[in-house]
Design a protein around this motif. Structure first.
Motif, PDB file in Angstrom:
ATOM      1  N   LEU A 194       0.668   6.213   3.740  1.00  0.00           N
ATOM      2  CA  LEU A 194       0.210   4.830   3.713  1.00  0.00           C
ATOM      3  C   LEU A 194       1.328   3.969   3.135  1.00  0.00           C
ATOM      4  N   THR A 195       1.533   2.786   3.709  1.00  0.00           N
ATOM      5  CA  THR A 195       2.510   1.844   3.176  1.00  0.00           C
ATOM      6  C   THR A 195       1.765   0.605   2.743  1.00  0.00           C
ATOM      7  N   ARG A 196       2.086   0.112   1.546  1.00  0.00           N
ATOM      8  CA  ARG A 196       1.400  -1.069   1.033  1.00  0.00           C
ATOM      9  C   ARG A 196       2.428  -2.087   0.573  1.00  0.00           C
ATOM     10  N   CYS A 197       1.970  -3.343   0.548  1.00  0.00           N
ATOM     11  CA  CYS A 197       2.823  -4.449   0.137  1.00  0.00           C
ATOM     12  C   CYS A 197       1.927  -5.565  -0.387  1.00  0.00           C
ATOM     13  N   VAL A 198       2.400  -6.286  -1.396  1.00  0.00           N
ATOM     14  CA  VAL A 198       1.675  -7.442  -1.925  1.00  0.00           C
ATOM     15  C   VAL A 198       2.665  -8.587  -2.038  1.00  0.00           C
ATOM     16  N   VAL A 199       2.316  -9.732  -1.424  1.00  0.00           N
ATOM     17  CA  VAL A 199       3.200 -10.900  -1.475  1.00  0.00           C
ATOM     18  C   VAL A 199       2.482 -12.066  -2.142  1.00  0.00           C
ATOM     19  N   GLN A 200       3.283 -12.970  -2.692  1.00  0.00           N
ATOM     20  CA  GLN A 200       2.777 -14.191  -3.319  1.00  0.00           C
ATOM     21  C   GLN A 200       3.226 -15.373  -2.470  1.00  0.00           C
ATOM     22  N   LEU A 201       2.268 -16.123  -1.929  1.00  0.00           N
ATOM     23  CA  LEU A 201       2.524 -17.344  -1.169  1.00  0.00           C
ATOM     24  C   LEU A 201       1.892 -18.484  -1.954  1.00  0.00           C
ATOM     25  N   ASP A 202       2.705 -19.323  -2.543  1.00  0.00           N
ATOM     26  CA  ASP A 202       2.185 -20.387  -3.410  1.00  0.00           C
ATOM     27  C   ASP A 202       1.236 -19.763  -4.433  1.00  0.00           C
ATOM     28  N   GLU A 203      -0.031 -20.185  -4.427  1.00  0.00           N
ATOM     29  CA  GLU A 203      -0.998 -19.627  -5.379  1.00  0.00           C
ATOM     30  C   GLU A 203      -1.802 -18.479  -4.780  1.00  0.00           C
ATOM     31  N   LEU A 204      -1.535 -18.105  -3.543  1.00  0.00           N
ATOM     32  CA  LEU A 204      -2.304 -17.067  -2.854  1.00  0.00           C
ATOM     33  C   LEU A 204      -1.579 -15.729  -2.867  1.00  0.00           C
ATOM     34  N   THR A 205      -2.350 -14.665  -2.869  1.00  0.00           N
ATOM     35  CA  THR A 205      -1.810 -13.312  -2.841  1.00  0.00           C
ATOM     36  C   THR A 205      -2.251 -12.655  -1.543  1.00  0.00           C
ATOM     37  N   GLY A 206      -1.294 -12.107  -0.801  1.00  0.00           N
ATOM     38  CA  GLY A 206      -1.594 -11.414   0.443  1.00  0.00           C
ATOM     39  C   GLY A 206      -1.328  -9.926   0.302  1.00  0.00           C
ATOM     40  N   PHE A 207      -2.214  -9.127   0.852  1.00  0.00           N
ATOM     41  CA  PHE A 207      -2.108  -7.675   0.779  1.00  0.00           C
ATOM     42  C   PHE A 207      -1.910  -7.097   2.169  1.00  0.00           C
ATOM     43  N   GLY A 208      -1.110  -6.050   2.258  1.00  0.00           N
ATOM     44  CA  GLY A 208      -0.928  -5.334   3.516  1.00  0.00           C
ATOM     45  C   GLY A 208      -0.968  -3.839   3.270  1.00  0.00           C
ATOM     46  N   TYR A 209      -1.849  -3.151   3.968  1.00  0.00           N
ATOM     47  CA  TYR A 209      -1.958  -1.693   3.912  1.00  0.00           C
ATOM     48  C   TYR A 209      -1.931  -1.192   5.343  1.00  0.00           C
ATOM     49  N   VAL A 210      -0.977  -0.313   5.662  1.00  0.00           N
ATOM     50  CA  VAL A 210      -0.884   0.224   7.016  1.00  0.00           C
ATOM     51  C   VAL A 210      -0.678   1.734   6.961  1.00  0.00           C
ATOM     52  N   ALA A 211      -1.211   2.417   7.941  1.00  0.00           N
ATOM     53  CA  ALA A 211      -0.992   3.853   8.055  1.00  0.00           C
ATOM     54  C   ALA A 211       0.444   4.086   8.496  1.00  0.00           C
ATOM     55  N   GLY A 212       1.076   5.094   7.935  1.00  0.00           N
ATOM     56  CA  GLY A 212       2.439   5.420   8.328  1.00  0.00           C
ATOM     57  C   GLY A 212       3.465   4.914   7.330  1.00  0.00           C
ATOM     58  N   ARG A 213       4.718   4.799   7.802  1.00  0.00           N
ATOM     59  CA  ARG A 213       5.840   4.523   6.923  1.00  0.00           C
ATOM     60  C   ARG A 213       6.548   3.211   7.235  1.00  0.00           C
ATOM     61  N   SER A 214       5.896   2.273   7.900  1.00  0.00           N
ATOM     62  CA  SER A 214       6.552   1.027   8.305  1.00  0.00           C
ATOM     63  C   SER A 214       6.452  -0.038   7.209  1.00  0.00           C
ATOM     64  N   LYS A 215       7.539  -0.215   6.496  1.00  0.00           N
ATOM     65  CA  LYS A 215       7.575  -1.222   5.440  1.00  0.00           C
ATOM     66  C   LYS A 215       7.487  -2.628   6.022  1.00  0.00           C
ATOM     67  N   ARG A 216       8.122  -2.853   7.162  1.00  0.00           N
ATOM     68  CA  ARG A 216       8.076  -4.171   7.803  1.00  0.00           C
ATOM     69  C   ARG A 216       6.653  -4.519   8.227  1.00  0.00           C
ATOM     70  N   HIS A 217       5.934  -3.555   8.755  1.00  0.00           N
ATOM     71  CA  HIS A 217       4.551  -3.776   9.191  1.00  0.00           C
ATOM     72  C   HIS A 217       3.680  -4.190   8.004  1.00  0.00           C
ATOM     73  N   ALA A 218       3.824  -3.474   6.879  1.00  0.00           N
ATOM     74  CA  ALA A 218       3.041  -3.802   5.686  1.00  0.00           C
ATOM     75  C   ALA A 218       3.394  -5.200   5.173  1.00  0.00           C
ATOM     76  N   GLU A 219       4.657  -5.552   5.226  1.00  0.00           N
ATOM     77  CA  GLU A 219       5.096  -6.885   4.775  1.00  0.00           C
ATOM     78  C   GLU A 219       4.493  -7.985   5.649  1.00  0.00           C
ATOM     79  N   LEU A 220       4.587  -7.827   6.966  1.00  0.00           N
ATOM     80  CA  LEU A 220       4.027  -8.848   7.865  1.00  0.00           C
ATOM     81  C   LEU A 220       2.512  -8.955   7.723  1.00  0.00           C
ATOM     82  N   ALA A 221       1.847  -7.821   7.546  1.00  0.00           N
ATOM     83  CA  ALA A 221       0.394  -7.846   7.353  1.00  0.00           C
ATOM     84  C   ALA A 221       0.046  -8.595   6.070  1.00  0.00           C
TER      85      ALA A 221
END
Length: 150
Positions: A69-96
């Motif tokens: 599983l690949t996960r990523c958490v980003v901060q956009l202004d005051e909002l937090t976005g989460f991305g969890y994807v099956a596999g090893r794609s860091k770019r996919h988790a970031e875009l999600a």
């Protein structure tokens, strides 16, 4: 943002983002103009998660095995976005994660729905229909025959 009955829930759009093919997700995100800058609260990282199952869907839970599983958490202004994807794609988790953050923002929600989520849902539906047609073309209909002479 006030959610109406016609708007999909966050769980729905996160599922769509996680299951989308990376190339198609990148194409859809590229159609968004002036995406605000974002920072990583948790940069994309690959790990393992335990998959659990239940016999016949109702039995005692058991550990089926681990999956990547690949996960990523980003901060956009005051909002937090989460991305969890099956596999090893860091770019996919970031875009999600970026899309999840934008979908929570009232000014971006409708645009991301129209330019990312709806096209991804349509592509997934088309793929399901194409696979169903392929399976249907190989279906064998069995029937019983009487044995012997009549």
């Amino acid at each position: 943002m006030v959610k109406t009955a016609l708007q999909p829930s966050r769980a729905v759009w996160m599922s769509v983002l996680a299951k989308a093919p990376l190339m198609l997700l990148e194409e859809c995100v590229a159609t968004l103009d002036d995406v605000p800058g974002y920072g990583f609260l948790r940069s994309p990282e690959v790990g393992l998660t335990m998959v659990r199952g239940r016999a016949e869907g109702t039995g005692q839970p058991f550990n089926l095995g681990e999956m990547t599983l690949t996960r990523c958490v980003v901060q956009l202004d005051e909002l937090t976005g989460f991305g969890y994807v099956a596999g090893r794609s860091k770019r996919h988790a970031e875009l999600a994660a970026v899309c999840d953050g934008l979908l929570q923002h009232p000014g971006w929600h409708d645009r991301v729905q129209a330019q990312v989520i709806i096209p991804l849902q349509a592509a997934a539906q088309e793929k399901r229909e194409r696979e169903a047609a392929e399976v249907e073309s190989t279906r064998v209909n069995f029937f019983t025959m009487l044995r012997g002479e009549s």
